[in-house]
Every structure is written in C-alpha cells, then in structure tokens.
Design a protein around this motif. Structure first.
Motif, PDB file in Angstrom:
ATOM      1  N   UNK A 257       0.843  -1.187   0.000  1.00 11.87           N
ATOM      2  CA  UNK A 257       0.000   0.000   0.000  1.00 11.87           C
ATOM      3  C   UNK A 257       0.879   1.237   0.000  1.00 11.87           C
ATOM      4  N   UNK A 258       0.538   2.220  -0.824  1.00 13.25           N
ATOM      5  CA  UNK A 258       1.310   3.459  -0.898  1.00 13.25           C
ATOM      6  C   UNK A 258       0.375   4.651  -0.819  1.00 13.25           C
ATOM      7  N   UNK A 259       0.769   5.637  -0.027  1.00  8.38           N
ATOM      8  CA  UNK A 259       0.017   6.894   0.073  1.00  8.38           C
ATOM      9  C   UNK A 259       1.002   8.044  -0.111  1.00  8.38           C
ATOM     10  N   UNK A 260       1.294   8.414  -1.363  1.00 10.94           N
ATOM     11  CA  UNK A 260       2.233   9.515  -1.613  1.00 10.94           C
ATOM     12  C   UNK A 260       1.650  10.905  -1.344  1.00 10.94           C
ATOM     13  N   UNK A 261       0.368  10.961  -0.942  1.00 11.20           N
ATOM     14  CA  UNK A 261      -0.312  12.247  -0.800  1.00 11.20           C
ATOM     15  C   UNK A 261       0.208  13.056   0.369  1.00 11.20           C
ATOM     16  N   UNK A 262       0.042  12.507   1.542  1.00  8.62           N
ATOM     17  CA  UNK A 262       0.203  13.295   2.760  1.00  8.62           C
ATOM     18  C   UNK A 262       1.572  13.063   3.386  1.00  8.62           C
ATOM     19  N   UNK A 263       2.370  14.109   3.454  1.00  8.79           N
ATOM     20  CA  UNK A 263       3.643  14.039   4.148  1.00  8.79           C
ATOM     21  C   UNK A 263       3.357  14.226   5.630  1.00  8.79           C
ATOM     22  N   UNK A 264       2.967  13.129   6.297  1.00 13.26           N
ATOM     23  CA  UNK A 264       2.420  13.205   7.643  1.00 13.26           C
ATOM     24  C   UNK A 264       3.365  13.749   8.684  1.00 13.26           C
ATOM     25  N   UNK A 265       4.676  13.796   8.373  1.00 15.93           N
ATOM     26  CA  UNK A 265       5.625  14.317   9.340  1.00 15.93           C
ATOM     27  C   UNK A 265       5.587  15.824   9.476  1.00 15.93           C
ATOM     28  N   UNK A 266       4.934  16.502   8.542  1.00 16.04           N
ATOM     29  CA  UNK A 266       4.865  17.957   8.575  1.00 16.04           C
ATOM     30  C   UNK A 266       3.424  18.384   8.365  1.00 16.04           C
ATOM     31  N   UNK A 267       2.798  18.824   9.452  1.00 10.88           N
ATOM     32  CA  UNK A 267       1.396  19.221   9.400  1.00 10.88           C
ATOM     33  C   UNK A 267       1.235  20.600  10.015  1.00 10.88           C
ATOM     34  N   UNK A 268       0.253  21.341   9.517  1.00 11.03           N
ATOM     35  CA  UNK A 268      -0.066  22.637  10.115  1.00 11.03           C
ATOM     36  C   UNK A 268      -1.578  22.743  10.292  1.00 11.03           C
ATOM     37  N   UNK A 269      -1.959  23.244  11.447  1.00 11.39           N
ATOM     38  CA  UNK A 269      -3.372  23.412  11.761  1.00 11.39           C
ATOM     39  C   UNK A 269      -3.602  24.891  12.030  1.00 11.39           C
ATOM     40  N   UNK A 270      -4.425  25.494  11.192  1.00 12.32           N
ATOM     41  CA  UNK A 270      -4.683  26.920  11.277  1.00 12.32           C
ATOM     42  C   UNK A 270      -6.046  27.189  10.663  1.00 12.32           C
ATOM     43  N   UNK A 271      -6.334  28.426  10.349  1.00 18.46           N
ATOM     44  CA  UNK A 271      -7.613  28.724   9.724  1.00 18.46           C
ATOM     45  C   UNK A 271      -7.727  27.929   8.428  1.00 18.46           C
ATOM     46  N   UNK A 272      -8.817  27.212   8.281  1.00 16.22           N
ATOM     47  CA  UNK A 272      -8.970  26.326   7.136  1.00 16.22           C
ATOM     48  C   UNK A 272      -8.747  24.877   7.502  1.00 16.22           C
ATOM     49  N   UNK A 273      -8.259  24.623   8.728  1.00 12.71           N
ATOM     50  CA  UNK A 273      -8.122  23.253   9.192  1.00 12.71           C
ATOM     51  C   UNK A 273      -6.735  22.675   9.006  1.00 12.71           C
ATOM     52  N   UNK A 274      -6.676  21.345   8.963  1.00 12.80           N
ATOM     53  CA  UNK A 274      -5.419  20.619   8.849  1.00 12.80           C
ATOM     54  C   UNK A 274      -4.888  20.696   7.424  1.00 12.80           C
ATOM     55  N   UNK A 275      -3.599  21.000   7.290  1.00 12.19           N
ATOM     56  CA  UNK A 275      -2.948  21.049   5.983  1.00 12.19           C
ATOM     57  C   UNK A 275      -1.603  20.336   6.058  1.00 12.19           C
ATOM     58  N   UNK A 276      -1.204  19.749   4.925  1.00  8.26           N
ATOM     59  CA  UNK A 276       0.092  19.087   4.833  1.00  8.26           C
ATOM     60  C   UNK A 276       1.005  19.860   3.890  1.00  8.26           C
ATOM     61  N   UNK A 277       2.265  19.970   4.240  1.00 10.01           N
ATOM     62  CA  UNK A 277       3.249  20.601   3.374  1.00 10.01           C
ATOM     63  C   UNK A 277       4.105  19.534   2.699  1.00 10.01           C
ATOM     64  N   UNK A 278       4.535  19.811   1.486  1.00 16.74           N
ATOM     65  CA  UNK A 278       5.334  18.860   0.714  1.00 16.74           C
ATOM     66  C   UNK A 278       6.801  18.946   1.126  1.00 16.74           C
TER      67      UNK A 278
END
Length: 341
Positions: A257-278
């Motif tokens: 199984x591969x999930x190349x979408x979410x770089x889970x080690x780097x997350x930010x939570x701010x206005x607009x909710x949870x976001x992932x950075x590449x």
C-alpha cells in the motif's frame, strides 16, 4: 565543457519548475523563455536571468542559441510545439500527456524516431521515492504476481475552478490519469490490454467548467493484473491536500500500500483546518544542486542529453499512455469495454 542551452515554453507553475532547475544545474544555461502572455514571459525572464523572452514559440525554437526546449504548456497544446522542435533538431522535454489523441501521439513518436534530438516525457512519479520502492517490491516478487489493485489520483475542486484557467479543455483523466496510467505501467512493467470506464458530469459544469467530474476505470494488464482507477476533480476543498494519491496491490503472497499524498511528518493546523506541506517533491539544497523528485525528473532529461544515459520516459511511453487514456474515453462514450492493440 559547453553548457546545454535551454528554452522553456510555458511560464506557468510547472514552467517555473523547469526554469528553476535549468537555472541551477551546472550543465545547463537558461537562454530563452516563452509564453503567450508577454507579462508572464518577462517575469520569468527576470526571475531566472534568461537572456531572451518570447511570445512566439516558433521564434524560440528557431534560435540558434538554443539546443533544447522544455514544453510546459496546457495538455492539449503539446503536439505542434514538440513537432516543430523535433523538426529543428532540438532536444525536447515535454510535460505529460504527450498528446491528447492517438493520431497526434503516433505522429510525434514517428518524428522523434527520425529526429537528431531526444524526446523525454516528464513522468516525474517514476522517481517519486515512494513509488520507486513499490516498483522494486513488485519486480522483486515480494508479493508474488499482483492479482488486483486500486489506484486513485484526484484533486479538490480548487484545481478546475481556480488553479487551471483551461480546465474546461481538459479533464481529471488527462490531467491526472496520464500520471497514474504511467505509474501503473512503470510499477507493473506491463501494458494495459483492455479498459472499461464510466464518467459523470454535472458538478463542474454547474460551476461554469464544462468537463467531466470524474472517470472511474478498470484496467486489465497483459500479465493478468486488474486495477480499478479513479480520477476526480470534485473532491471537497476541506481535504488537507488538494491532491489525493493512493495505490494498493494485492498479490499472491501479500499486499503493498502506498500513500504519496500526505507528508504526515509535517502538518499545520490553522484557519482552514489541517494542511500538509510537501517535503518530498521539493526539498532544499545547495546553490548548484536540486532537490526532490519533481525537479530530479527534469534533471534526468539533462543527464540523457549530456551523458547519453537512457531517457526516463520516451516517446513510446507517451504513445502507450495516450492510447490507454483515449481508450478510456472511447469506453465512456460507447458504454463497452475497449481493447488496446
């Protein structure tokens, strides 16, 4: 050693990736940039220190100061640019898809075979570290024969409604499915022999973008693997990433199984909710190096021209890709499975 002199055609998001890479690599010199919008062309010229800015790609290609061109224009515009560059004996790097009809893709493949220039298609997920590992697992036989799988590469509505001004002239199938079909061919080292697909419309057209909302396809490969593929442009904007990318294979001896979408080690939570950075596709490096698979793929084109190493993806890969996508569209239109000869 003299530098490979490059011209970039298309001053959008991906054209800037090309310009940045060619501006950094010690083997290349960014000589010219081109865009129909003179303002964008001049901005790119200034940003990356190119010598000239053009609004006519024919003039860029005709320049004897340019050895190679990269094509980073919308999906449906590639064919005449690639053909002109190959005819002029230039080396060519083109964004995917190679072409949006089989006839055009065949014409390009024939021209590439006759040209003194090399043609590479920028299927950059071939050097995505996650997907390269999946290919290794499959080809090493770690799960045995891959019997079936699922593959999803979709976007939120931000892409067709805001990011792409030309979305109505394309679809999630051509914009995203071109990547995904190549990834599947690459991982499985196999060819698609038959497809069956359905698509629906309504959500995007109601918002003023007249194209399909999604394509759902079944791909049968020659060695027996069956993959269900999804390409959608109507995911909710509440997703933490505008891209959703997942692949799974079920084999005789296990699963991967591969999930190349979410770089889970780097997350930010701010206005607009949870976001992932590449932090995989683009990574920081020194002044004379590039980082991340997105730019590494572009650098592989330079390697091929300068060092004569094999192309990451050639005209035949582009042709095979277009044949599958065109067959999917044919299946949607007919409501029947379509064989790919």
């Amino acid at each position: 050693m003299s530098k490979l002199r490059i011209g970039v055609i298309g001053a959008g998001l991906w054209g800037n990736n090309h310009a940045h890479t060619f501006n950094v690599l010690p083997e290349t010199e960014l000589v010219g940039v081109c865009d129909l919008d003179e303002g964008r062309a001049l901005k790119m010229k200034e940003s990356f220190g190119a010598a000239e800015a053009f609004t006519d790609y024919q003039k860029l290609i005709a320049s004897d100061r340019i050895d190679a061109v990269s094509v980073a224009t919308p999906d449906f515009t590639h064919t005449p640019i690639i053909l002109a560059a190959l005819k002029a004996g230039k080396h060519v790097l083109s964004e995917k898809p190679l072409a949006t009809t089989v006839i055009e893709a065949e014409e390009i493949a024939e021209a590439a075979a006759k040209s003194s220039g090399k043609l590479m298609i920028d299927f950059h997920n071939r050097v995505n570290p996650i997907l390269a590992q999946v290919r290794g697992m499959i080809q090493d036989g770690q799960i045995g024969l891959a019997k079936h799988g699922t593959a999803r590469l979709s976007n939120t509505t931000f892409v067709p409604f805001q990011m792409l001004s030309w979305a109505a002239k394309s679809s999630a199938l051509w914009f995203l499915g071109s990547h995904l079909v190549d990834v599947l061919r690459f991982i499985l080292a196999d060819e698609v022999t038959r497809v069956y697909a359905v698509a629906r419309s309504g959500t995007l057209s109601a918002g003023g973008v007249d194209t399909k909302d999604f394509h759902a396809s079944i791909l049968e490969f020659s060695k027996g693997t069956v993959v269900t593929m999804e390409n959608s442009w109507i995911l909710s904007r509440d997703n933490p990433s505008l891209v959703d990318f997942k692949i799974e294979f079920v084999g005789e001896k296990g699963q991967v199984q591969a999930d190349p979408t979410h770089n889970g080690g780097l997350r930010r939570i701010m206005e607009g909710g949870l976001r992932y950075n590449d932090y995989i596709g683009v990574t920081p490096t020194g002044a004379t190096r590039i980082g991340g698979f997105v730019q590494e793929s572009i650098a592989r084109f330079v390697d091929s021209v300068v060092r004569d190493v094999p192309l990451l993806a050639d005209a035949n890969d582009g042709l095979a890709n277009t044949k599958v996508l065109a067959a999917i569209e044919e299946s949607v239109a007919s409501g029947k499975p379509v064989n790919i000869g």
